[in-house]
Scaffold this active site. Structure first.
Site, short mmCIF file in Angstrom:
data_model
loop_
_atom_site.label_atom_id
_atom_site.label_comp_id
_atom_site.label_asym_id
_atom_site.label_seq_id
_atom_site.Cartn_x
_atom_site.Cartn_y
_atom_site.Cartn_z
N TYR A 41 0.86 -1.18 0.00
CA TYR A 41 0.00 0.00 0.00
C TYR A 41 0.89 1.23 0.00
CZ TYR A 41 -3.52 -3.38 1.48
OH TYR A 41 -4.36 -4.45 1.54
N HIS B 18 -6.82 0.28 -2.42
CA HIS B 18 -6.44 -0.93 -3.13
C HIS B 18 -4.92 -1.07 -3.01
CE1 HIS B 18 -6.76 -3.84 -6.38
NE2 HIS B 18 -5.79 -3.21 -7.03
N LYS C 78 -3.06 -5.43 -10.10
CA LYS C 78 -1.85 -5.02 -9.40
C LYS C 78 -0.66 -5.15 -10.34
CE LYS C 78 -3.79 -6.91 -5.15
NZ LYS C 78 -4.54 -5.69 -4.77
#
Lengths: 360, 360
Positions: free
Chosen positions: A290, A301, A332
């Protein structure tokens, strides 16, 4: 026209230059003729635009040069997509790309040709069964030809990993919160239990603003911390554990060996970069990260999946494909942290590589 | 109340039965008392429903028994989800589950208790750093406790892999199509090129109805076949390659070693079962499979991802998690083909396991 294989290049002359190079971007001019790389000659034979090479047609030429099959398939695929390409020979494409022995083909930007001196992608062609040294990636596109001759393109880069999360524990004010007037900070006690650490009465900020650990219970304060988190926090004087950092590392090495040291080095580096690493277990990775944690209740997210590897690690294209596909599916970015030997004791020998899907 | 640890169980008496077993499903009755497994005692201590065990409270009891931490976390999680559980001791849960030394907890169906003799899930608790022997899976749920004490449940089974695609090449009529009256079938020639096989002029059904190979070009007939496809087709007399199956296998072993033989055994088995295997490369697997191919133009979604492993393979929970997560994301079922030694020469020693996510 007919070509002749001489010293690894196919010479077409005396007037091949206009037909092949000037109008369609094949080969390298040589007077009024042209020198073709074998992969270019194969493509011209395949299309029927070159009659033969030393009397051999396409099938026979390919049969004589089986080592170019992978490159031929990629060359053909990119030509079909509308690109001009220049094969790299002797480590260079004319004067454009010196010293790139790790590259097989240069793709020019759409609309440009080899005469423009511009580069869209540098392509390395690898078979599905090759292994890919991870440190060799960055500024190269892998074109992986799988066993059914389908091609997967993976773009690689050297990412800048950074974020705005509280970089060091001190920024959280956690240590200071327990500091008596004039006395040294008092670390919070915690206990190693099997291969994890429990902190029964942690300062609230540790979890809420630092995103360290996981609450054992929704209602309670007690935190379960990973051995990595605990090692980092003991090191920063925030937690106190019997035996100190050494005891945590000993536990970590007992369950993971050297891998624990590599993961701890990367964990620390990520925290230093303002990025919060949490376990990537559910994604089969070492960490998810993060980049902007302010409070766990407003968690966004996670952006990266991080796999930690030794600096000299080589992956199979299939494993790379698996990682990249998964990361893509969960929106990602797949990142690899390569840890050199200098890092065993907290040095700073980590290099970063990212790999993502590319549709040329 | 107070408990006493005797021979690995916590005895609570003389009147613990009603309070713990009858009304709340903890332990095993023993007269008017109750015997608790340590993980049950820990949960009661944690909730404050048991005063102490030999004078120790929850934290001290857990500290004395660090090996139950993983099971405690899973027990607690499933209790929180509203299930009654029975820990397995000495390989059995009363008379319910004899000989299940590979199971740690039995979960009763929601609403049922240990007195009902019913089973919803058999749970094996493993840490993130354990390794999981693949052959030990099937009819067990893995509860994997990761380094941050989060739990992932993976359901495992012994799947029936089968489909309705043309089971053998002969059903396609391909060999017969080239058969002269009264003569033997004439196989189609093909060529090994590097680590793949090219068939320049294949019978159309080979690709269109059998889904063998990939067309090199949208407009042309020529097929690129994997070495596995080629070995199978040469074996069935459909293709002819210089040196026969032996030459294809030799090439396969040169690039993949023993793995090639394992993959070929599984490839054949899948075809035999009416399932069409194609490369799973883009998913990081050995194969993706189609259970009902009639024509490549009407190809449905592929249902399975297959990973081929030696029969004695053990995976890390992280690798399992990666495979299962990816398969889930692309709406496929993750299946493992475990190949025993008997299969090196085309025997039939393949066992199948499937693994999928479970939310209890």
């Amino acid at each position: 026209m007919e070509g002749h294989l001489v010293d690894g290049v196919v010479e077409v002359g005396p007037n091949g230059r206009e037909r092949y190079y000037d109008s369609r971007g094949y080969g390298r001019p040589r007077g009024a003729g042209v020198e073709l790389a074998p992969v270019e000659a194969a493509h011209l034979l395949y299309r029927g635009d070159l009659g033969s090479v030393d009397g051999r047609g396409f099938r026979a030429f390919l049969g004589d040069n089986p080592d170019i099959v992978g490159r031929f398939l990629v060359y053909k695929d990119l030509r079909d997509r509308g690109f001009y390409l220049s094969p790299v020979r002797d480590g260079r494409v004319d004067d454009l790309e010196p010293d790139r022995g790790d590259v097989d083909l240069v793709v020019h930007p759409r609309g440009d040709g080899p005469w423009d001196g511009t580069v869209e992608h540098r392509i390395r062609v690898v078979g599905e069964r090759a292994t890919v040294p991870m440190a060799s990636l960055g500024d190269v596109v892998l074109a992986i030809v799988d066993e059914e001759s389908e091609i997967t393109y993976l773009e690689t880069a050297e990412p800048d990993v950074s974020g705005s999360s509280p970089a060091v524990v001190e920024e959280l004010g956690v240590a200071r919160a327990t500091e008596g007037a004039g006395s040294a900070p008092t670390p919070t006690p915690a206990t190693i239990l099997d291969d994890r650490v429990i902190c029964w009465e942690p300062p609230a900020d540790l979890y809420e603003r630092g995103f360290y650990g996981q609450r054992l219970d929704r209602d309670g304060d007690a935190l379960g911390l990973s051995l990595l988190e605990a090692a980092h926090l003991v090191d920063r004087g925030v937690l106190e554990i019997d035996g100190g950092v050494a005891a945590v590392r000993e536990h970590g090495r007992a369950v993971e060996g050297d891998r624990f040291d590599r993961r701890l080095a990367v964990y620390r580096d990520l925290r230093r970069r303002g990025v919060v690493p949490k376990t990537g277990f559910k994604f089969g990775a070492d960490f998810r990260t993060y980049e902007a944690v302010e409070h766990v209740d407003e968690l966004g997210h996670s952006e990266l999946l991080v796999r930690v590897l030794p600096a000299d690690a080589a992956l199979s294209p299939r494993d790379l494909s698996l990682d990249v596909r998964l990361a893509h599916g969960v929106r990602k970015r797949m990142v690899f942290a390569l840890v050199g030997d200098g890092d065993a004791d907290g040095g700073d020998d980590i290099t970063w590589r990212s790999v993502s899907r590319l549709t040329p």
